[in-house]
Enzyme design. Structure first.
Site, mmCIF file in Angstrom:
data_model
loop_
_atom_site.group_PDB
_atom_site.id
_atom_site.type_symbol
_atom_site.label_atom_id
_atom_site.label_comp_id
_atom_site.label_asym_id
_atom_site.label_seq_id
_atom_site.Cartn_x
_atom_site.Cartn_y
_atom_site.Cartn_z
ATOM 1 N N GLU A 272 0.885 -1.172 0.000
ATOM 2 C CA GLU A 272 0.000 0.000 0.000
ATOM 3 C C GLU A 272 0.910 1.206 0.000
ATOM 4 O OE1 GLU A 272 -1.495 3.337 1.358
ATOM 5 O OE2 GLU A 272 -1.686 2.174 3.207
ATOM 6 N N CYS B 265 -2.298 8.244 4.495
ATOM 7 C CA CYS B 265 -2.344 7.917 3.068
ATOM 8 C C CYS B 265 -3.702 8.266 2.481
ATOM 9 C CB CYS B 265 -2.075 6.427 2.855
ATOM 10 S SG CYS B 265 -0.478 5.883 3.471
#
Length: 543
Positions: free
Chosen positions: A293, A327
């Site tokens: 990720e 994020c």
């Protein structure tokens, strides 16, 4: 002997404590903060049964109080990576052959320890080491990590239950094996829960792990390791090392027993990992699992029917909680012209009420960014706006690193929807908004979809169902986590499995079964009770 099939039902999400004045959790957290600040700790690497101290130490300083030292951690080198791999491989056979209920109970006990005895300490470590306020630490280092551990036990149990059908005279079964070799877990600074989940999810499946956390997260990483050890995790199953990334990569990615990498970090680093692994494929016993990720340039889209107050709150929380260092943080917003002035006015007013400072003052909504490198990068984007006619600062913009790495929540208005701060990942408390013609909604969808290489999170706010459906369809591949009438942050384990596509990663969805499948290798076993004794089939017989 295993004489039962043991059930691990779906857990409830860990309740989020609120830390209101006078609450027992607030008192316990304040006490833990004071206790941790009074002493300097000496943090070793955990390699097999050994606590390794190299003498080459780096300080741990709160980002909001850079002149205070929480302690030091011992830095390793390539030989320590090799030692960690060796320790992991020595532990592998016993660990992978351990009964599932025994492995499960280690991680369930760790979850229980985090929910009780260690809750104020894991939160205090995250607050001091990573500059999170009490609520952001609670939802991360306590609740989310607890949920990862408990839900992964449930998810893995459900996977183990999946078995093939059998015809008469035989029985088929599937064994869900661990991978052959070791897994490398590389974890980021911004979420303690991710730091705990990446090594433990692979380990839970019977794998052994070499864990490299970000240097700026070691203070809470060592607390996670202490909890795992107290919960009964055998030596060598997870090995915690503090070695620079290139050294870790040089050793791990050239090792024949490298079985996979579980990564959260930058797209550039992940791309380099993937390339290196690809070049080394002939070295390995099997094809490694690559799970990552990476970055995000997350959007908020408002339709002309959007509720203004809901939109403003989604922007304030989505962009500025934890200083935008998520994020998933809202980084670019598209505001329709019919409500733009009201949105800007209310957003500016909200931001001006946000207090910034130390995490120990619970009235502060905003704290410091993680380190000087991050501070300088974010400040550079802000400084470049001076004299630029294509964009202007609506609120914030002041930066000060005298006592800590403080950057005010900053909102930029860009005339061009492809202005640099609308496109590039900044990873700080900076939100750029663009006002679009309210009657050109479908056109702005095309802009959103094509502006960024990332596709992690996004949100649409609208009271028009047709507009929501249109955005959902047009932006199908623009975000792996898509939010309707909410901010684009705050995924909850078991509720919103997290991950994105395009340059945001492999979308293997932490907090779901999808992720755990990546750390398993199936073996199908067929047992025939009455095997044939002649090769001839009936069709061969004469009529």
């Amino acid at each position: 002997m295993n004489n039962g099939y043991f059930s691990y039902p779906m857990p409830a999400n860990e309740p989020v404590l609120q830390y209101a004045p006078g609450s027992p959790e607030r008192a316990a957290l304040k006490k833990a903060l004071a206790e941790l600040k009074k002493k300097q700790i000496d943090v070793p690497m955990y390699i097999g049964s050994k606590l390794v101290k190299t003498g080459n130490k780096l300080p741990m300083n709160p980002p909001h109080e850079i002149n205070h030292t929480l302690g030091y951690f011992h830095v390793g080198e390539e030989k320590h990576v090799r030692l960690a791999i060796d320790a992991a491989l020595r532990a592998k056979e016993a660990w992978s052959n351990m009964s599932w209920e025994s492995r499960a109970h280690i991680f369930l006990k760790a979850a229980d320890l985090l929910a009780t005895k260690y809750r104020p300490y894991i939160n205090a470590c995250t607050m001091l080491g990573q500059s999170k306020n009490a609520y952001q630490a609670e939802i991360d280092s306590a609740c989310e990590l607890i949920d990862f551990l408990r839900f992964n036990v449930y998810f893995l149990t459900e996977i183990y239950k999946q078995q093939p059908i059998s015809s008469p005279g035989m029985h088929n079964r599937t064994e869900w094996r661990s991978l052959e070799g070791f897994v490398l877990a590389v974890t980021p600074f911004n979420f303690t829960a991710i730091a705990g989940n990446l090594p433990s999810s692979a380990a839970m499946c019977g794998n052994v792990v070499v864990w490299k956390p970000a240097n700026s997260q070691v203070y809470s990483a060592q607390m996670i390791m202490r909890v795992f050890r107290e919960a009964g995790l055998p030596d060598g199953v997870i090995n915690l090392i503090y070695v620079d990334g290139p050294s870790v990569g040089n050793v791990c990615f050239s090792h024949p027993d490298f079985a996979g990498v579980h990564f959260t970090g930058s797209t550039g680093v992940f791309n380099h990992m993937w390339k290196t692994i690809g070049e080394n494929i002939p070295r390995y016993k099997g094809y490694p699992r690559i799970v990552g990720e990476t970055g995000g340039k997350d959007f908020v889209l408002a339709h002309k029917s959007a509720d203004v107050d809901a939109l403003v709150t989604a922007l304030s929380r989505g962009a500025f909680e934890y200083q935008g260092q998520k994020c998933s943080a809202a980084s670019r917003a598209y505001i329709p012209s019919n409500i733009a002035e009201e949105v800007k006015e209310k957003l500016i007013a909200q931001i001006k009420t946000m207090k910034m400072g130390s995490v120990e003052d619970f009235s502060n909504f905003v704290n410091a960014v993680i380190d000087e490198k991050s501070f300088d990068k974010i400040k550079g984007y802000i400084d470049n706006l001076k004299g630029d006619r294509k964009a202007k600062i609506l609120v914030g913009g002041r930066c000060d690193k005298t006592e800590g790495y403080f950057i005010e929540p900053t909102v930029i208005e860009a005339k061009d929807p492809r202005y640099i701060t609308m496109c590039e990942e900044i990873f700080g408390p900076v939100l750029t908004l663009h006002v679009y013609d309210a009657d050109r909604y479908e056109e702005i969808l095309e802009v959103i979809d094509s502006t960024s290489p990332y596709a992690l999170t996004g949100a649409v706010l609208s009271q028009d169902r047709a507009a929501i459906e249109l955005a959902s369809n047009k932006l199908r591949h623009s975000a792996g986590n898509f939010y309707i009438n909410d901010k684009p942050t705050g995924a909850v384990v078991g509720q919103q499995p997290f991950g994105g596509g395009r340059a945001s990663g492999t979308n293997d969805k932490a907090g779901s079964m999808i992720n755990l499948y990546r750390w398993l290798s199936a073996r199908t076993v067929k047992e025939t009770f009455n095997p044939p004794t002649d090769y001839k089939y009936p069709f061969l017989q004469e009529a």
